[in-house]
Motif scaffolding. Structure first.
Motif, mmCIF file in Angstrom:
data_model
loop_
_atom_site.group_PDB
_atom_site.id
_atom_site.type_symbol
_atom_site.label_atom_id
_atom_site.label_comp_id
_atom_site.label_asym_id
_atom_site.label_seq_id
_atom_site.Cartn_x
_atom_site.Cartn_y
_atom_site.Cartn_z
ATOM 1 N N GLN A 223 -4.772 -7.093 -4.130
ATOM 2 C CA GLN A 223 -5.313 -6.948 -5.484
ATOM 3 C C GLN A 223 -6.280 -5.769 -5.562
ATOM 4 N N ARG A 224 -7.074 -5.609 -4.541
ATOM 5 C CA ARG A 224 -8.040 -4.519 -4.542
ATOM 6 C C ARG A 224 -7.359 -3.158 -4.383
ATOM 7 N N VAL A 225 -6.238 -3.135 -3.662
ATOM 8 C CA VAL A 225 -5.476 -1.898 -3.547
ATOM 9 C C VAL A 225 -4.959 -1.473 -4.914
ATOM 10 N N GLU A 226 -4.544 -2.433 -5.722
ATOM 11 C CA GLU A 226 -4.105 -2.129 -7.090
ATOM 12 C C GLU A 226 -5.242 -1.477 -7.866
ATOM 13 N N GLU A 227 -6.452 -2.017 -7.738
ATOM 14 C CA GLU A 227 -7.601 -1.451 -8.445
ATOM 15 C C GLU A 227 -7.897 -0.034 -7.962
ATOM 16 N N LEU A 228 -7.832 0.160 -6.648
ATOM 17 C CA LEU A 228 -8.073 1.496 -6.103
ATOM 18 C C LEU A 228 -7.047 2.487 -6.614
ATOM 19 N N SER A 229 -5.800 2.057 -6.678
ATOM 20 C CA SER A 229 -4.735 2.937 -7.145
ATOM 21 C C SER A 229 -4.963 3.358 -8.586
ATOM 22 N N ARG A 230 -5.362 2.416 -9.432
ATOM 23 C CA ARG A 230 -5.603 2.747 -10.846
ATOM 24 C C ARG A 230 -6.759 3.725 -10.974
ATOM 25 N N ASP A 231 -7.832 3.493 -10.201
ATOM 26 C CA ASP A 231 -8.967 4.417 -10.255
ATOM 27 C C ASP A 231 -8.567 5.790 -9.733
ATOM 28 N N MET B 115 0.838 -1.202 0.000
ATOM 29 C CA MET B 115 0.000 0.000 0.000
ATOM 30 C C MET B 115 0.870 1.249 0.000
ATOM 31 N N ASN B 116 1.935 1.206 0.772
ATOM 32 C CA ASN B 116 2.818 2.361 0.855
ATOM 33 C C ASN B 116 3.417 2.694 -0.509
ATOM 34 N N ALA B 117 3.779 1.656 -1.260
ATOM 35 C CA ALA B 117 4.383 1.864 -2.573
ATOM 36 C C ALA B 117 3.325 2.171 -3.634
ATOM 37 N N THR B 118 2.255 1.392 -3.651
ATOM 38 C CA THR B 118 1.237 1.525 -4.695
ATOM 39 C C THR B 118 0.461 2.827 -4.578
ATOM 40 N N LEU B 119 0.196 3.262 -3.349
ATOM 41 C CA LEU B 119 -0.582 4.481 -3.129
ATOM 42 C C LEU B 119 0.300 5.708 -2.923
ATOM 43 N N HIS B 120 1.590 5.548 -3.222
ATOM 44 C CA HIS B 120 2.527 6.683 -3.231
ATOM 45 C C HIS B 120 2.620 7.353 -1.850
ATOM 46 N N ARG C 115 5.537 -0.912 15.532
ATOM 47 C CA ARG C 115 5.260 -0.313 14.215
ATOM 48 C C ARG C 115 6.545 -0.081 13.432
ATOM 49 N N GLU C 116 7.572 0.431 14.092
ATOM 50 C CA GLU C 116 8.831 0.696 13.397
ATOM 51 C C GLU C 116 9.459 -0.579 12.854
ATOM 52 N N ALA C 117 9.221 -1.701 13.530
ATOM 53 C CA ALA C 117 9.816 -2.968 13.104
ATOM 54 C C ALA C 117 9.090 -3.584 11.914
ATOM 55 N N HIS C 118 7.791 -3.260 11.738
ATOM 56 C CA HIS C 118 7.012 -4.021 10.765
ATOM 57 C C HIS C 118 6.186 -3.185 9.788
ATOM 58 N N TYR C 119 5.908 -1.911 10.095
ATOM 59 C CA TYR C 119 4.939 -1.178 9.284
ATOM 60 C C TYR C 119 5.422 0.230 8.948
ATOM 61 N N PRO C 120 4.818 0.876 7.947
ATOM 62 C CA PRO C 120 5.259 2.221 7.524
ATOM 63 C C PRO C 120 5.087 3.261 8.619
#
Length: 464
Positions: free
Chosen positions: A434-442, A284-289, A311-316
């Motif tokens: 997969q749905r995040v990809e669709e959201l990003s394209r839209d 999500m961090n990469a795909t949603l910029h 959070r620092e160990a595992h998430y953005p």
């Protein structure tokens, strides 16, 4: 001697209730009462609230004597003339702040303009102040937890870990204190005065233009062992945002019992992420910029360093929003994770919307508590703001009715009145990717002025 001590303690409690009781209760409207069965053996924390006379003048925190946390935060653009933000007036917690606005030429229509000079950025600084090492009877409290959790007194490593995590719950808080901080090495501002719970919370206008996506703030002349600096993420008005629950959404908890919560909070060496969720959040961090992440939990603020390390160990990077509760017994930790969570989360989502009303938001939670209901209410309250809601289906927790919690009827009720494609329930994080990809394209199509494939910008991903 015991009678004299009891009389003295009761007199102190009476004085503290007279001067502090009302302000403490008002500062934490979501703080639940502690169940009697927990009061019976979990320690009393009343001593951590000092008596503060109402006419006392604020005084600065002393970095040499006090422990200081400045929580990570997210800066946002000052609302511009013509922005309509009626939700700013709906923040129910008096500790909450909102952008400093003044009436514009069309005040009756809700149009406003920013007050005073500045760079166009505002940020809420939240800081917590304690007298380090001041908590009474940490050893006896640690021993009580170990005894009730059936941990051998010979387990020295576990004993040290419990004592270290207990410290923020028992150290004396510092009301009516101020703190001078350096923001990114660019300017200095003063935080405070802190509430009766020892928490400073206020919105600050920045007077410099950031040259990078993040900046660090710390207390002026603060020795490293005594402080926790903050990182500010600068979020432009448009783009993506992610509001995420923590327990059983991204962190393995898998319990609703009092003993299980105590075990996970104070005993477990390192909390474990839910399988596949770190990879999903990285995607999500990469795909949603680089969206603005908000980690919204009903856990108390005393656990902030613990959750920040996780959070620092595992998430953005993102803002962790926790309850500013001020109960007077450690049992409040248990109660806070189980009571009034929907009201609490709805209130905090309102605050996030007031900061970033023009962002596209994804909400992620789980089925154990009230995430579906809180997210459903927000989606109805702010049409078009939330683009997708993903609920992780959780089962196998002792004492939880899986059939009721994961019933299709529950989710249909929680999201009543919303497009069916806006939300979905998942068990495998790859389904969400997969749905995040669709959201990003839209979303990219919207930025370019191209109509989304469904012809409805408020439509989320199609559920399977």
């Amino acid at each position: 001697m015991n009678i004299i001590r009891e009389i003295s303690e009761q007199a102190r409690r009476t004085a503290a209730d007279i001067f502090n009781g009302g302000p403490i209760a008002n500062a934490s409207p979501s703080s639940p009462e502690v169940p009697e069965d927990l009061r019976s053996w979990l320690p009393d924390l009343f001593d951590r609230f000092p008596i503060v006379l109402p006419w006392s003048k604020p005084s600065p925190v002393d970095p040499a004597l006090h422990n200081i946390w400045i929580l990570d935060n997210t800066a946002f653009r000052t609302p511009q003339p013509g922005d309509r933000s009626p939700d700013l007036a709906e923040l129910s917690d008096p500790n909450h702040t909102q952008p400093r606005l003044t009436a514009g030429p069309d005040a009756a229509a809700g149009q406003t303009k920013p007050v005073g000079p500045g760079s166009g950025w505002e940020v809420e600084f939240v800081a917590c102040y304690f007298i380090k090492g001041s908590g009474k009877d940490i050893a006896s409290t640690t021993a009580a937890l170990m005894r009730h959790l059936n941990i051998s007194d010979d387990d020295v490593a576990t004993k040290k870990r419990i004592a270290a995590r207990l410290e923020p719950f028992v150290d004396t808080v510092l009301p009516n204190r101020t703190l001078r901080i350096s923001i990114g090495g660019e300017e200095e501002q003063v935080l405070g005065p802190s509430s009766y719970a020892g928490i400073s919370s206020g919105l600050h206008e920045l007077h410099f233009t950031p040259t990078s996506p993040t900046t660090q703030s710390s207390a002026v002349n603060l020795p490293p062992p005594f402080g926790l600096p903050s990182h500010t993420v600068f979020a432009e008005g448009k783009g993506w945002g992610v509001i995420s629950d923590i327990d059983d959404t991204i962190k393995f908890t898998q319990t609703t019992s009092a003993f299980g919560i105590l075990q996970n909070t104070f005993v477990v060496d390192e909390p474990q992420p839910i399988e596949g969720m770190p990879e999903l959040y990285a995607k999500m961090n990469a795909t949603l910029h680089n969206p603005a992440f908000f980690y919204l939990s009903a856990s108390p603020y005393n656990l902030y360093p613990f959750l920040k390390r996780f959070r620092e160990a595992h998430y953005p990077q993102g803002t962790i929003i926790l309850r500013d509760a001020s109960w007077q017994n450690l049992g409040g930790l248990i109660a806070s994770l189980q009571l009034n969570t929907e009201e609490y989360k709805s209130d905090r989502i309102t605050k996030i919307h007031s900061w970033l009303p023009h962002r596209k938001v994804i909400c992620i939670g789980d089925s154990t508590q009230s995430d579906p209901e809180a997210y459903g209410d927000a989606a109805r309250k702010y049409p078009g703001w939330i683009k997708a809601v993903f609920i992780r289906e959780v089962s196998g927790i002792a004492g939880m009715d899986d059939k009721t919690k994961n019933a299709p009827e529950r989710f249909e009720t929680a999201f009543r009145g919303l497009e069916r494609g806006l939300w979905c329930v998942f068990s495998d994080p790859t389904e969400v990717a997969q749905r995040v990809e669709e959201l990003s394209r839209d979303g990219d199509a919207d930025v370019l002025g191209v109509e989304s494939k469904d012809g409805d910008d408020s439509q989320g991903p199609t559920a399977q």
